[in-house]
Design an enzyme around this catalytic site. Structure first.
Site, PDB file in Angstrom:
ATOM      1  CG  ASP A   1      -0.119  -0.005   2.528  1.00 47.07           C
ATOM      2  OD1 ASP A   1       0.177   1.079   3.045  1.00 47.07           O
ATOM      3  OD2 ASP A   1       0.232  -1.092   3.014  1.00 47.07           O
TER       4      ASP A   1
ATOM      5  CD  GLU B   1      -4.465  -2.156   7.228  1.00 49.51           C
ATOM      6  OE1 GLU B   1      -4.382  -1.522   8.280  1.00 49.51           O
ATOM      7  OE2 GLU B   1      -3.829  -1.855   6.191  1.00 49.51           O
TER       8      GLU B   1
END
Length: 594
Positions: A438, A491
């Site tokens: 990310d 996540e």
């Protein structure tokens, strides 16, 4: 890794008890000579192998100032080196080391070379801080400490980490705080086969798995604290506080490790397979097998896949020294019982769209301590365990994956369909982080694509400490029967540009953990999934977990969180469980399903 403070984290931090300076007296030396170890008369084997320039070996006759200078130089290089190519291992021969401060940075592996952790006693610290990121430990990845004891000079030995930063086979004669103090957060960690004489204080540590360890005490919890086979674990109390306790690990083998025997010869000890395991393995006679270093091919930086595969075809095990290996072919493990042991977060990068690592459907392969970095040309699968038609029963001698980490993007714009595909039966996974990046280089919805972190087709597969994050479709797909998971952290992807780009047919979003409709038996404990739809907070996931409605498909102790209220998860599992979003910012807990 959650990068925002949660209200629960701040509350737990404020309530965390002050650390006690309770360093215990040193335990007696329990070093033993295990079955299968080489004779002490094998003096020829006492010559140290060539581990290459990235491995530093220390012994207690060296001046402490010289050791400290070398250790500090490694840390200075690695403290902020999150996506660098440098790799390091710091190895300590048996003895006592006075006054050392071993600060463990990125891509650094600190290990003792005794048969027991108590053979190496560091009076000082072997610790992880987050000073480089203003106290925020949620990016303290890719490092490890194992097989040594620490007598902390002030009674406390901090380990403030996130994913891919395990503590293994350690004896800490004091307390262990798992965060950087009142100015920082921490997110996800793993401890196994460790003894902590004092207290472990979790503080703002958001989730953690402790497996087969012995603790003086534990204090604190934020979202998801799981204990499997732990002496001194707190009581089961999920969700208030969110603590999950399982008395034993049904089947587990501790990680192999390098040691020096009484003649000075290097060997690799492979601990025995355990069933219904509880507590540490090293309090008495070591159970397992020692393999002489001469039975290993010790890799060198720059080795090709052909060189490594040639060694494997000759019946050698692999000791993978610290380096980044650019592969032009798949590493193929075909022989039962092969040990592939990485030092210093050794890294394989497949460059031509193939798998980095493939394991045949054979008994007892042990793969530990590796990082797989996806290449620029997309791989269908980065690690494959067993071909897709695998049918053999390996319950008596399972294949083992420990401290195996896969990364797609971050260091470069990598691409892959699936990080890890398990087709063999009875495989055990122990601390796996399967991460679509990310942040870092080569990051974006169309830049570092990846569908799924883990696909399980084999039966009887067990996962301890499964971390899977940010993939673009169902992140875990479980199709084999009899699977069990002890701790799951997830996540969802940060970057779906809009809802239309992230749909599962007519359903909004994709599940973090999906048990296939064909599965008739499955069980999981301590699962957490979080959303942070940074690119578009209007994005919705209908459910974090999906599973068939069956009395023999069981889930225990689940939690969902909307980080900062950026995005929505409507249900915990299927259509059950309360939503989390900008108006429901507290975690949503579900104790059991169905």
């Amino acid at each position: 890794m959650p990068r925002r403070a949660a209200l629960g984290a701040l509350a737990a931090l404020a309530a965390a008890p002050a650390l006690a300076s309770t360093a215990a007296a040193a335990a007696s030396d329990s070093r033993t000579s295990p079955a299968g170890s080489s004779s002490p008369t094998q003096t020829a084997a006492a010559t140290a192998p060539d581990f290459g320039p990235n491995v530093l070996v220390f012994d207690p006759t060296m001046a402490a100032s010289d050791i400290q200078a070398k250790v500090s130089a490694v840390f200075a290089k690695q403290e902020t080196n999150q996506f660098g190519s440098e790799r390091s291992a710091l190895l300590f021969k048996p003895g006592t080391y006075q006054g050392l401060d071993v600060n463990v940075g990125f891509y650094t592996h600190v290990a003792g070379l005794g048969l027991s952790p108590d053979d190496v006693d560091i009076h000082g610290l072997v610790h992880v801080e987050a000073d480089w990121d203003q106290g925020n430990a949620t990016q303290n990845f890719w490092r490890t400490a194992e097989n040594l004891s620490v007598t902390p000079t002030d009674g406390s030995n901090r380990w403030a980490v996130a994913q891919a930063a395990p503590m293994r086979r350690l004896h800490i004669r004091g307390d262990v705080p798992l965060w950087n103090g009142f100015d920082g957060w921490a997110s996800g960690g793993f401890m196994a086969d460790c003894q902590v004489d004092g207290r472990v204080v979790s503080g703002s540590q958001q989730q953690w798995l402790t497996r087969n360890s012995t603790l003086g005490a534990w204090a604190g919890a934020v979202w998801n604290m799981v204990f499997v086979g732990v002496d001194g674990a707190p009581a089961q109390s999920f969700p208030n506080p969110p603590v999950t306790v399982v008395d034993t690990a049904p089947a587990v083998r501790e990680k192999p490790f390098l040691y020096v025997d009484s003649s000075g010869a290097y060997q690799v000890f492979v601990p025995a397979l355990q069933s219904s395991a509880h507590g540490i393995t090293w309090s008495g006679t070591a159970k397992g097998e020692s393999i002489p270093i001469g039975d290993f091919y010790v890799t060198k930086a720059g080795d090709s896949a052909a060189t490594i595969n040639d060694a494997l075809s000759q019946g050698k095990h692999l000791l993978v020294t610290p380096a980044v290996y650019q592969l032009d072919d798949t590493i193929k493990v075909t022989r039962a019982g092969t040990v592939v042991l990485g030092l210093g977060i050794a890294t394989f990068v497949p460059n031509k769209g193939f798998s980095a690592l493939a394991v045949d459907d054979v008994d007892g392969v042990k793969i530990s301590g590796l990082l797989i970095d996806a290449g620029a040309q997309s791989s269908e699968v980065l690690i494959r365990v067993g071909p897709q038609d695998s049918t053999a029963d390996h319950s008596a001698d399972p294949t083992l994956l420990q401290d195996v980490f896969v990364r797609i993007g971050g260091a470069q714009a990598g691409k892959a369909g699936v990080c890890l595909e398990i087709n063999s039966n009875n495989v055990i996974g122990d601390n796996l982080w399967l991460w679509r990046a990310d942040h870092g280089s080569g990051v974006g919805w169309e830049v570092n694509p990846s569908d799924t972190g883990l696909v399980v087709n084999g039966t009887g597969v067990i996962m301890y400490g499964l971390f899977v994050e940010h993939h673009q479709k169902a992140e875990v797909v479980w199709k084999g029967n009899g699977g069990r998971t002890y701790f799951f952290q997830n996540e969802m992807p940060y970057d779906p540009p809009n809802q239309a780009a992230w749909m599962d047919g007519s359903a909004n979003g994709h599940a973090a953990y999906q048990v296939d409709a064909s599965v008739t038996s499955h069980e999981a404990w301590g699962l957490g999934s979080y959303c942070f739809f940074q690119a578009n907070p209007t994005v919705v996931a209908d459910s974090a977990f999906q599973a068939p409605s069956s009395a023999s498909v069981k889930f225990h102790d689940m939690v969902t969180v909307s980080l900062g209220g950026d995005g929505t998860i409507r249900h915990v599992i299927n259509s059950t469980g309360d939503p989390v979003n900008s108006t429901h910012t507290s975690p949503s807990y579900l104790v059991s399903y169905p």
